[in-house]
Design an enzyme around this catalytic site. Structure first.
Site, short mmCIF file in Angstrom:
data_model
loop_
_atom_site.label_atom_id
_atom_site.label_comp_id
_atom_site.label_asym_id
_atom_site.label_seq_id
_atom_site.Cartn_x
_atom_site.Cartn_y
_atom_site.Cartn_z
N ARG A 156 0.85 -1.22 0.00
CA ARG A 156 0.00 0.00 0.00
C ARG A 156 0.86 1.24 0.00
O ARG A 156 1.95 1.26 0.60
CB ARG A 156 -0.89 0.01 1.25
CG ARG A 156 -2.07 -0.93 1.13
CD ARG A 156 -3.07 -0.71 2.20
NE ARG A 156 -2.49 -0.96 3.51
CZ ARG A 156 -3.14 -0.70 4.63
NH1 ARG A 156 -4.36 -0.14 4.57
NH2 ARG A 156 -2.61 -0.95 5.79
N SER A 190 8.38 -5.05 5.94
CA SER A 190 8.11 -6.13 6.91
C SER A 190 9.01 -7.33 6.73
O SER A 190 8.54 -8.47 6.49
CB SER A 190 6.65 -6.53 6.80
OG SER A 190 5.85 -5.37 6.79
N ASP A 217 6.72 -3.86 10.19
CA ASP A 217 5.26 -3.74 10.34
C ASP A 217 4.83 -3.91 11.78
O ASP A 217 3.84 -3.32 12.23
CB ASP A 217 4.51 -4.70 9.41
CG ASP A 217 4.97 -6.12 9.56
OD1 ASP A 217 4.37 -7.00 8.91
OD2 ASP A 217 5.94 -6.38 10.30
C1 G6P Z 1 -1.35 -4.95 7.84
C2 G6P Z 1 -0.16 -4.04 8.02
C3 G6P Z 1 1.03 -4.55 7.29
C4 G6P Z 1 1.29 -5.98 7.73
C5 G6P Z 1 0.07 -6.80 7.47
C6 G6P Z 1 0.30 -8.17 7.96
O1 G6P Z 1 -1.81 -4.88 6.58
O2 G6P Z 1 -0.48 -2.75 7.53
O3 G6P Z 1 2.14 -3.77 7.55
O4 G6P Z 1 2.41 -6.47 7.05
O5 G6P Z 1 -1.01 -6.29 8.16
O6 G6P Z 1 -0.82 -8.92 7.69
P1 G6P Z 1 -1.03 -9.71 6.34
O7 G6P Z 1 -2.09 -10.68 6.67
O8 G6P Z 1 -1.43 -8.78 5.31
O9 G6P Z 1 0.26 -10.40 6.07
C1 BGC Z 2 9.14 -10.92 8.73
C2 BGC Z 2 8.92 -9.84 9.74
C3 BGC Z 2 7.50 -9.34 9.68
C4 BGC Z 2 6.55 -10.50 9.76
C5 BGC Z 2 5.13 -10.07 9.66
C6 BGC Z 2 8.10 -11.98 8.85
O1 BGC Z 2 8.23 -12.91 7.84
O2 BGC Z 2 10.40 -11.50 8.90
O3 BGC Z 2 9.79 -8.81 9.55
O4 BGC Z 2 7.29 -8.48 10.73
O5 BGC Z 2 6.80 -11.42 8.73
O6 BGC Z 2 4.85 -9.49 8.49
#
Ligand code: G6P
Ligand code: BGC
Ligand code: BGC
Length: 983
Positions: free
Chosen positions: A609, A669, A723
């Site tokens: 995003r 992330s 994140d």
């Molecule tokens: C939200 C946060 C992101 C995060 C994500 C993890 O969208 O804004 O920064 O990485 O959650 O969840 P997801 O299920 O999208 O991996």
């Molecule tokens: C990453 C982290 C991140 C997490 C959640 C992991 O695979 O190593 O940096 O915070 O995923 O997105």
């Protein structure tokens, strides 16, 4: 009327005095013979006793009001004069048989009333007590046809005064049948009316006698018990008798578990080691014995000495079950149906007589109009009535004709069978001591036909009610269904089934019903249920064995918590640890004084995003989601960052920000060793990303280089945050106690505010710094191997980073679906699921999305919706399969949530101990699709934290705006701090 005392002295019969009521029967023994009479609801009989030893005189007023006197003994004698004129007798016959005529309207009323009672009972309505019981049988699935094995079947109660033992071999090959071997044993009357133990010992003796004649081992025999009486079942092998029916009335059995009584009797017998695996009602045996055909057999109908039906009901409609998944076979026990409104008008004087003379007056009224034990008796009562009226046998009844139970079902079936011919009827009547004339034969056949026609019609009305219920239950306008039929009335009665089928079509025209006669009276069906029970028990054992490693107990979770604490300490000290404990250079959570417009990027979750975050007294966010194609995520680093800049430019254009150089916060992330707020060296990719030339690089530089490559774009990258940090900051903006960030989405990770003094490698002893734990890698040192299963190993091996992110691969959304898929493959290979059929689809990687777990485990989803999800995957499943898939999903997601909870417990306990607090109140900012969408994940995490960190009051705050807002806030704090240092 005569005083009680006089009676007593005069005739000296104890029980007569107590039963002197208008409705009573009178038995008078007069020398060798006896005669019987009774008062009818529609007439009065009075006993006129003549002093001085004269035989009694009877005065009666019958339903058509004519009066008459009759001398006791004379009742047996043939009237010399005054036989009715032919016109009178046909009127008499008409009157008599007219009572058995049931109109379509009456049948429809019975159908509607029975359906009403069925649904009341299903809802568990207590009062008024429904007229039928609707007893769940714990048989949840119709046979696969793959059942195999040798089973002993004991049938008690279906055929009245006999029990049957069968040896049934199921081949498991469709259409390949082995004829069961069986033996019938007549149950002596005194056993049917004696002590319960006597009956079960008799059954155990018959079992041994039968098995002695079979070439079978004495060990490990599995038995299916067909017990054809109303029972409350609490399991496939636990069943309590409610009340006897059909000529049985053994003491000490009602209210008892009949399986235990049989097991005890077999034990007492001591000849064979027999495991009573299942107990079923005979209707269930009939249903289950139904040959697999074009359409599913979902109804089992028995009309033998008694009558009853069972059918497959949606479990969620059976209130007592509290099950909302699958189907369950319900024994209706319609024999007890007795709704005065519906049945009253069709009950005849003969029905009342029969009921009064039965072992259980007032009970099983519906059965007494249909069951084979009663059809003969009804015919006998009608013939006796017509004989007394001189219409039959020149008014000369025989003792047999006046004896209860002297006309059997077989007699009726034969006498009614057009192929039997008058000669056969003649013989039967002669055997009853009668001397029939041709007109008698024809009238007797007519009486048989009338009684049986009504029985078949009533049975049809009841069956039509069951079909309507099936329609309701399946929410179907039309219904295609097969009804398995069993019992000697169905098998032997020439016209019963054709009348039944014809009347069902009339009463349930929208149902397309096929009737399938049961091949062997349900014995195979009982063996099928026993096989199903044995198979389900075996499958359940295999399922439990497979899922046992996923069921983590307190000690195991506490061990994970302790191991994580140890790894955290090592990581903070900069020692080798699977937890890198990365300093993030975020030292404070927002204090609300931040202001300005910021750009934010959010990369690493399900979606990429770009956000515009306006911070005033509140935070306004405008964002756009862009996709990161797998080819870009796994392409070159340059390509990836050029793609990111393209999206930023597109966003700026859309938001009219082109040319503006807003401070930018980058949520990235992935594990980065940060050297500063705007410097983060990517340690390794995770979550399916694998862009080249990035690991070991400063991600902010890679972004800036891409910005540079794209002329005419100016961006001021101020901060790179993980994140988890963005989520903590975003929630911390609302709740200052939020000092932990947790992500359970595609990946999983956590960060928290650590005492700076504990962070090696970062100067300063006071204050705090947010630590990105990168707990996804916890266990990469093997510390989780004791918990890891072969399914985890398969998922890890197949991932693009084998051996890495072991904790993440047991918890996060990218992997749970795959773990489930591997377990399903394993259970399929064991034959536990999908009939052992491996499907191409199920062998396809990532075909079982983690979002399916959230959908399948949602409480609001009915089983059929679960089935729909699985059928979309091309899985050929039954309701048992679906229930097992649900259990697999529950086990995998529960372990994930508990492990995640153990991790959070480690973090909150660390903070509490850091601050030397007895109690800690802290909030955790959470984000991630799995945590947010799974119906039970968050509550399981919270429960595990409460269990493992009881001295911490932990509040979980679901982040609404994602970590993009958090990145903007980190940027805003950095700008504020930079501003304050500049002034
Ligand atoms: C939200 C946060 C992101 C995060 C994500 C993890 O969208 O804004 O920064 O990485 O959650 O969840 P997801 O299920 O999208 O991996
Ligand atoms: C990453 C982290 C991140 C997490 C959640 C992991 O695979 O190593 O940096 O915070 O995923 O997105
Ligand atoms: C019993 C039922 C049984 C039926 C047919 C009835 O009397 O209550 O349980 O299924 O007879 O045998």
């Amino acid at each position: 009327m005569f005083s009680k005392w006089w009676w007593r002295k005069r005739v000296g019969f104890e029980d007569i005095t107590t039963r002197v009521t208008p409705e009573c029967h009178f038995w008078v023994h007069w020398g060798a013979s006896h005669c019987q009479t009774r008062a009818q609801t529609r007439g009065e009989w009075q006993l006129l006793c003549v002093p001085g030893g004269q035989p009694p005189l009877w005065k009666f007023m019958d339903s058509i009001g004519s009066e008459g006197l009759q001398q006791g003994e004379e009742a047996l004698s043939c009237p010399e004069e005054g036989l009715p004129r032919p016109s009178d007798s046909s009127e008499l016959v008409q009157d008599c048989l007219q009572q058995f005529k049931v109109t379509v309207a009456q049948l429809q009323q019975i159908q509607a009333s029975l359906l009403g009672s069925m649904e009341q009972a299903l809802r568990g309505q207590a009062s008024p007590v429904p007229a039928v019981r609707m007893l769940p049988t714990y048989v949840g699935s119709t046979p696969h046809g793959t059942e195999q094995g040798d089973f002993v079947v004991l049938e008690l109660g279906a055929t009245g005064a006999s029990l049957r033992v069968l040896w049934v071999t199921l081949t498991g090959i469709e259409g390949h049948r082995v004829e069961p071997r069986s033996q019938e044993f007549v149950i002596p009357q005194d056993v049917m009316l004696g002590a319960g133990q006597q009956l079960f010992d008799f059954a155990a003796r018959c079992l041994s006698e039968f098995l002695d004649a079979q070439p079978v081992s004495k060990q490990g025999l599995q038995l299916g018990f067909s017990f054809s009486f109303p029972c409350h079942q609490t399991g496939l092998d636990r069943s309590t008798l409610i009340s006897w029916t059909k000529g049985f009335r053994c003491s000490g059995v009602e209210g008892q578990d009949v399986v235990q009584l049989l097991r005890d009797a077999i034990q007492r017998q001591g000849a064979y080691n027999i495991d009573v695996v299942a107990v079923v009602n005979d209707t269930v045996g009939t249903l289950m014995g139904c040959e697999l055909g074009a359409r599913p057999c979902e109804v089992g109908l028995v009309v033998d000495t008694g009558t009853n039906v069972c059918y497959m009901e949606e479990a969620r409609h059976v209130a007592v079950l509290d099950e909302d998944r699958g189907r369950v076979c319900v024994s209706v026990e319609w024999g007890s149906f007795s709704d005065d409104g519906a049945l009253g008008p069709v009950l005849t004087t003969f029905d009342h007589t029969l009921d009064h003379e039965s072992l259980n007056p007032g009970a099983q009224r519906f059965e007494k109009m249909i069951g084979g034990l009663y059809l003969g008796e009804l015919v006998r009562l009608v013939l006796a009535h017509l004989t007394r009226r001189g219409v039959l046998f020149r008014g000369c009844p025989s003792p047999a004709l006046l004896s209860q139970g002297s006309i059997l079902l077989e007699h009726v079936a034969e006498m009614e069978d057009p192929s039997a011919g008058a000669a056969r009827v003649h013989t039967i009547l002669q055997d009853l001591g009668l001397s029939p004339e041709a007109s008698d034969v024809e009238l007797v056949q007519r009486v048989c036909a009338t009684v049986c026609t009504r029985a078949a019609q009533l049975c049809a009305a009841a069956l039509a009610a069951v079909l309507s219920r099936l329609q309701h239950s399946r929410e179907q306008q039309t219904l295609q269904v097969a009804v398995a039929t069993g019992g000697r009335v169905c098998e032997r009665h020439p016209r019963f089934c054709s009348i039944l089928q014809g009347t069902v079509m009339l009463l349930a025209p929208e149902c397309d019903v096929s009737f399938i006669p049961s091949a062997d009276g349900g014995g195979r069906g009982v063996a099928m249920v026993t096989a199903v029970a044995a198979r389900l028990a075996a499958h359940r054992r295999l399922l439990e064995e497979t899922l046992a490693p996923f069921r983590l107990n307190h000690d195991q979770l506490a061990a994970v918590q302790a191991q994580m604490r140890e790894a955290m300490a090592k990581g903070l000290r900069g020692e080798a640890s699977s937890l890198r404990m990365l300093p993030t250079y975020v030292r404070a959570t927002p204090d609300g004084s931040e202001r300005g417009d910021f750009l934010a990027l959010d990369l690493g979750g399900t979606n990429f995003r770009v956000l515009l975050v306006r911070v005033t007294t509140c935070v306004q966010i405008t964002s756009q989601i862009y996709s990161i194609p797998e080819s870009v995520a796994q392409g070159s680093g340059q390509q990836l960052f050029d793609h990111i800049v393209d999206c930023i430019v597109d966003f700026q254009q859309k938001q009219g920000l082109s040319g503006q150089s807003l401070p930018l916060g980058f949520t990235f992330s992935f594990p980065c060793r940060q050297l500063g707020l705007d410097q983060g060296i990517l340690l390794n990719w995770t979550k399916g990303f694998n862009a080249s030339d990035c690991e070991g690089q400063d991600v902010v530089s890679l972004l800036r280089e891409a910005i540079t490559r794209r002329q005419a774009v100016e961006l001021n990258v101020v901060a790179i945050v993980n994140d988890t940090v963005g989520t903590m900051m975003s929630c911390g903006y609302e709740d200052p106690r939020c000092e932990i960030g947790l992500i359970v989405g595609t990946g999983t990770n956590a960060c928290y505010m650590e005492e700076l003094r504990n962070v090696a490698g970062v100067p300063g002893d006071s204050g705090h710094m947010c630590i990105n734990m990168e707990w996804g890698a916890f266990g990469d040192d093997g510390s989780l191997d004791t918990l890891s299963t072969c399914f985890d190993a398969s998922v890890d091996q197949a991932s693009i980073n084998p051996g890495k992110q072991r904790f993440e691969k047991m918890i996060s959304g990218m992997y749970l679906g795959e773990i489930v898929r591997h377990i399903l493959l394993h259970l399929t290979s064991l034959g536990v699921l999908f009939r052992g059929q491996q499907t191409q689809r199920l062998q396809t990687r990532d075909i079982f999305k983690t979002k399916f777990l959230s959908e399948i485990e949602s409480d609001s989803l009915a089983l059929r919706q679960v089935r729909a999800i699985l059928e979309d995957l091309g899985l050929p499943l039954t309701s048992d399969d679906t229930l097992m898939v649900l259990e697999v999903c529950q086990a995998v997601s529960q372990r994930a949530a508990q492990l995640c909870g153990a991790g959070v417990a480690a973090v909150v306990e660390k903070i509490r101990e850091n601050r030397g607090l007895e109690e800690l109140a802290v909030s955790v900012g959470v984000d991630g699709t799995l945590y947010k969408l799974h119906p039970h994940f968050s509550s399981l995490v919270a429960a595990t934290v409460r269990e493992l960190a009881p001295r911490c009051a932990v509040t979980f705050l679901q982040s609404e705006d994602g970590s993009g807002k958090g990145a903007a806030l980190v940027t805003a704090v950095a700008c504020r701090l930079a501003q304050s240092t500049r002034v």
